[in-house]
Design a protein around this motif. Structure first.
Motif, PDB file in Angstrom:
ATOM      1  N   VAL A  34       0.871  -1.143   0.274  1.00  0.00           N
ATOM      2  CA  VAL A  34       0.036   0.236   0.186  1.00  0.00           C
ATOM      3  C   VAL A  34       1.104   1.433  -0.003  1.00  0.00           C
ATOM      4  CG1 VAL A  34      -1.329   1.316   1.515  1.00  0.00           C
ATOM      5  CG2 VAL A  34      -1.613  -1.148   1.266  1.00  0.00           C
ATOM      6  N   VAL A  35       0.412   2.421  -0.655  1.00  0.00           N
ATOM      7  CA  VAL A  35       1.294   3.365  -0.962  1.00  0.00           C
ATOM      8  C   VAL A  35       0.255   4.723  -0.776  1.00  0.00           C
ATOM      9  CG1 VAL A  35       2.922   5.400  -1.917  1.00  0.00           C
ATOM     10  CG2 VAL A  35       3.065   2.891  -3.224  1.00  0.00           C
ATOM     11  N   GLU A  36       0.467   4.997   0.543  1.00  0.00           N
ATOM     12  CA  GLU A  36      -0.725   6.389   1.119  1.00  0.00           C
ATOM     13  C   GLU A  36      -0.559   7.246   0.667  1.00  0.00           C
ATOM     14  OE1 GLU A  36      -3.168   5.309   3.265  1.00  0.00           O
ATOM     15  OE2 GLU A  36      -2.861   3.710   4.315  1.00  0.00           O
ATOM     16  N   GLN A  37      -1.133   8.339   0.835  1.00  0.00           N
ATOM     17  CA  GLN A  37      -1.386  10.018  -0.091  1.00  0.00           C
ATOM     18  C   GLN A  37       0.341  10.314   0.652  1.00  0.00           C
ATOM     19  OE1 GLN A  37      -3.597  13.030  -0.394  1.00  0.00           O
ATOM     20  NE2 GLN A  37      -5.817  10.678  -0.944  1.00  0.00           N
ATOM     21  N   HIS A  38      -0.525  10.166   2.786  1.00  0.00           N
ATOM     22  CA  HIS A  38       0.879  10.925   2.819  1.00  0.00           C
ATOM     23  C   HIS A  38       1.153  10.115   4.552  1.00  0.00           C
ATOM     24  CE1 HIS A  38      -1.741  14.850   2.157  1.00  0.00           C
ATOM     25  NE2 HIS A  38      -2.475  14.225   2.956  1.00  0.00           N
ATOM     26  N   ALA A  39       3.106  10.173   4.414  1.00  0.00           N
ATOM     27  CA  ALA A  39       3.730   9.978   4.900  1.00  0.00           C
ATOM     28  C   ALA A  39       4.845  10.471   5.445  1.00  0.00           C
ATOM     29  CB  ALA A  39       4.352   8.623   4.147  1.00  0.00           C
ATOM     30  N   ASP A  40       5.315  10.397   6.618  1.00  0.00           N
ATOM     31  CA  ASP A  40       5.660  10.650   8.121  1.00  0.00           C
ATOM     32  C   ASP A  40       6.227  10.393   8.356  1.00  0.00           C
ATOM     33  OD1 ASP A  40       7.485  13.146   7.986  1.00  0.00           O
ATOM     34  OD2 ASP A  40       5.956  14.639   8.560  1.00  0.00           O
ATOM     35  N   THR A  41       8.034  10.677   8.788  1.00  0.00           N
ATOM     36  CA  THR A  41       8.933  10.288  10.031  1.00  0.00           C
ATOM     37  C   THR A  41       9.535  11.145  10.972  1.00  0.00           C
ATOM     38  OG1 THR A  41       9.181   8.249  11.122  1.00  0.00           O
ATOM     39  CG2 THR A  41       9.984   8.698   9.271  1.00  0.00           C
ATOM     40  N   GLN A  42       9.402  11.081  11.826  1.00  0.00           N
ATOM     41  CA  GLN A  42      10.497  12.503  12.668  1.00  0.00           C
ATOM     42  C   GLN A  42      11.288  11.227  13.202  1.00  0.00           C
ATOM     43  OE1 GLN A  42       9.559  15.379  13.105  1.00  0.00           O
ATOM     44  NE2 GLN A  42       7.914  14.534  12.014  1.00  0.00           N
ATOM     45  N   ILE A  43      11.323   9.959  13.138  1.00  0.00           N
ATOM     46  CA  ILE A  43      12.791   9.557  12.861  1.00  0.00           C
ATOM     47  C   ILE A  43      13.868   9.563  11.912  1.00  0.00           C
ATOM     48  CG2 ILE A  43      13.404   6.615  13.762  1.00  0.00           C
ATOM     49  CD1 ILE A  43      11.355   5.792  14.142  1.00  0.00           C
ATOM     50  N   PRO A  44      15.620   9.627  12.118  1.00  0.00           N
ATOM     51  CA  PRO A  44      15.873  10.130  11.179  1.00  0.00           C
ATOM     52  C   PRO A  44      16.603   8.687  10.472  1.00  0.00           C
ATOM     53  CG  PRO A  44      17.560   9.809  13.640  1.00  0.00           C
ATOM     54  CD  PRO A  44      15.738   9.488  13.350  1.00  0.00           C
ATOM     55  N   LEU A  45      15.900   8.619   9.528  1.00  0.00           N
ATOM     56  CA  LEU A  45      16.363   7.352   8.052  1.00  0.00           C
ATOM     57  C   LEU A  45      16.465   7.529   7.610  1.00  0.00           C
ATOM     58  CD1 LEU A  45      12.764   5.348   8.692  1.00  0.00           C
ATOM     59  CD2 LEU A  45      15.027   4.461   9.972  1.00  0.00           C
ATOM     60  N   THR A  46      17.749   6.757   6.615  1.00  0.00           N
ATOM     61  CA  THR A  46      18.166   7.457   5.027  1.00  0.00           C
ATOM     62  C   THR A  46      17.127   6.603   4.285  1.00  0.00           C
ATOM     63  OG1 THR A  46      18.723   5.100   5.353  1.00  0.00           O
ATOM     64  CG2 THR A  46      19.821   7.067   5.857  1.00  0.00           C
ATOM     65  N   VAL A  47      17.132   7.465   3.138  1.00  0.00           N
ATOM     66  CA  VAL A  47      15.919   6.915   1.320  1.00  0.00           C
ATOM     67  C   VAL A  47      16.427   5.388   2.010  1.00  0.00           C
ATOM     68  CG1 VAL A  47      15.749   6.576  -0.600  1.00  0.00           C
ATOM     69  CG2 VAL A  47      16.083   8.660   0.482  1.00  0.00           C
ATOM     70  N   ARG A  48      17.562   4.945   1.830  1.00  0.00           N
ATOM     71  CA  ARG A  48      17.492   3.216   1.906  1.00  0.00           C
ATOM     72  C   ARG A  48      17.071   2.430   3.416  1.00  0.00           C
ATOM     73  NH1 ARG A  48      22.289   3.292   1.610  1.00  0.00           N
ATOM     74  NH2 ARG A  48      22.394   2.379  -1.107  1.00  0.00           N
ATOM     75  N   ASP A  49      16.861   3.034   4.402  1.00  0.00           N
ATOM     76  CA  ASP A  49      16.359   3.050   5.355  1.00  0.00           C
ATOM     77  C   ASP A  49      14.605   1.986   4.802  1.00  0.00           C
ATOM     78  OD1 ASP A  49      18.121   2.647   7.174  1.00  0.00           O
ATOM     79  OD2 ASP A  49      18.231   4.348   7.920  1.00  0.00           O
ATOM     80  N   VAL A  50      14.562   3.573   4.673  1.00  0.00           N
ATOM     81  CA  VAL A  50      13.061   3.534   4.045  1.00  0.00           C
ATOM     82  C   VAL A  50      12.612   2.575   3.865  1.00  0.00           C
ATOM     83  CG1 VAL A  50      10.852   5.085   3.717  1.00  0.00           C
ATOM     84  CG2 VAL A  50      12.567   6.199   4.924  1.00  0.00           C
ATOM     85  N   VAL A  51      12.754   2.423   2.010  1.00  0.00           N
ATOM     86  CA  VAL A  51      12.485   0.908   1.312  1.00  0.00           C
ATOM     87  C   VAL A  51      12.558   0.000   1.892  1.00  0.00           C
ATOM     88  CG1 VAL A  51      13.650   0.221  -1.046  1.00  0.00           C
ATOM     89  CG2 VAL A  51      13.369   3.023  -0.599  1.00  0.00           C
TER      90      VAL A  51
END
Length: 256
Positions: free
Chosen positions: A83-100
């Motif tokens: 699922v890809v929602e309209q809005h996604a956010d996080t305050q945790i300092p993740l890198t792009v690779r971490d999120v993927v």
């Protein structure tokens, strides 16, 4: 639309006492791209959340390969449907690779390190979405369009059979809208995509479903559904619908 693994049969859903979905049926053909259209408040996002198992239907049933979605384990479902929602956010300092890499969580046992297959899936998803060069960058530093592409990469890393996307072209410029939809329609998955842009739906979707106040008012091939009368009925806007040189409907809105 012929049968496939994920299907909704006469689904209804109430939110806050209001009937948001009313008898919606959807059976995408395997490997097809189905566009869900309708004005704001028509039930597009709610339908996707019901299909994803995030919301339970108030009536009707959602099935995966004939099994009610509630009987499918959460982990099994997460491996199957992304699922890809309209809005996604996080305050945790993740890198792009971490999120993927979060897309690989359903495929791993808790606390185990990423496998070679996990790393390959993440690398492929980053490449597919054009985000490889930003893999080490912090999520918080990205533009809205870049965040959207990272969320899609996370979903692709899941390697799903069904992909549900809520307004995935929001925040993207025209070039990236085309690139994203080119990518989605090339993948060996069944995609259900909520869209606002009727012309993008006409260009990229095999079938479309039009919702109005939670009810399916039209469904079928874009050329059969996107008519001037339907657009007036649902959107209350005059339109001139012609056929593009590529053979799909082209909608031009007319100011009254």
């Amino acid at each position: 639309m012929s049968g496939s693994g994920l299907a909704a049969d006469r689904v209804a859903r109430r939110l806050g006492g209001e009937l948001v979905l009313d008898g919606v049926s959807l059976t995408p053909a395997e490997g097809s791209t189905v566009g869900v259209l309708g004005p704001n408040g028509s039930g597009k996002s709610t339908l996707l959340r019901v299909l994803a198992g995030v919301l339970a239907p108030s009536a009707g049933v959602v099935t995966v390969d004939g099994r009610e979605i509630g009987d499918v384990g959460r982990r099994t479902l997460a491996r199957r449907v992304a699922v890809v929602e309209q809005h996604a956010d996080t305050q945790i300092p993740l890198t792009v690779r971490d999120v993927v890499g979060l897309g690989r969580v359903p495929h791993r046992r808790a606390w185990l390190a990423a496998s070679a297959d996990d790393e390959a899936a993440v690398a492929q998803a980053l490449e597919q979405t054009g985000m490889t060069a930003k893999a080490g960058q912090r999520w918080q530093t990205l533009s809205g369009g870049e965040r959207q592409r990272v969320q899609i990469a996370r979903a692709l890393a899941q390697r799903p059979r069904e992909l549900l996307l809520d307004e995935p072209t929001n925040h993207l410029d025209v070039q990236h809208q085309f690139e994203l939809l080119d990518l989605l329609t090339s993948l060996p998955v069944t995609s259900v995509v909520a869209l606002h842009d009727l012309n993008l739906a006409a260009m990229y979707c095999d079938d479309i479903v039009v919702l109005d106040r939670g009810v399916v008012v039209a469904a079928g091939r874009p050329a059969d559904v996107l008519t001037e009368s339907l657009i007036m009925q649902v959107y209350n806007v005059k339109a001139d619908v012609t056929t593009s040189p590529e053979g799909h409907p082209h909608v031009r809105f007319i100011r009254s």
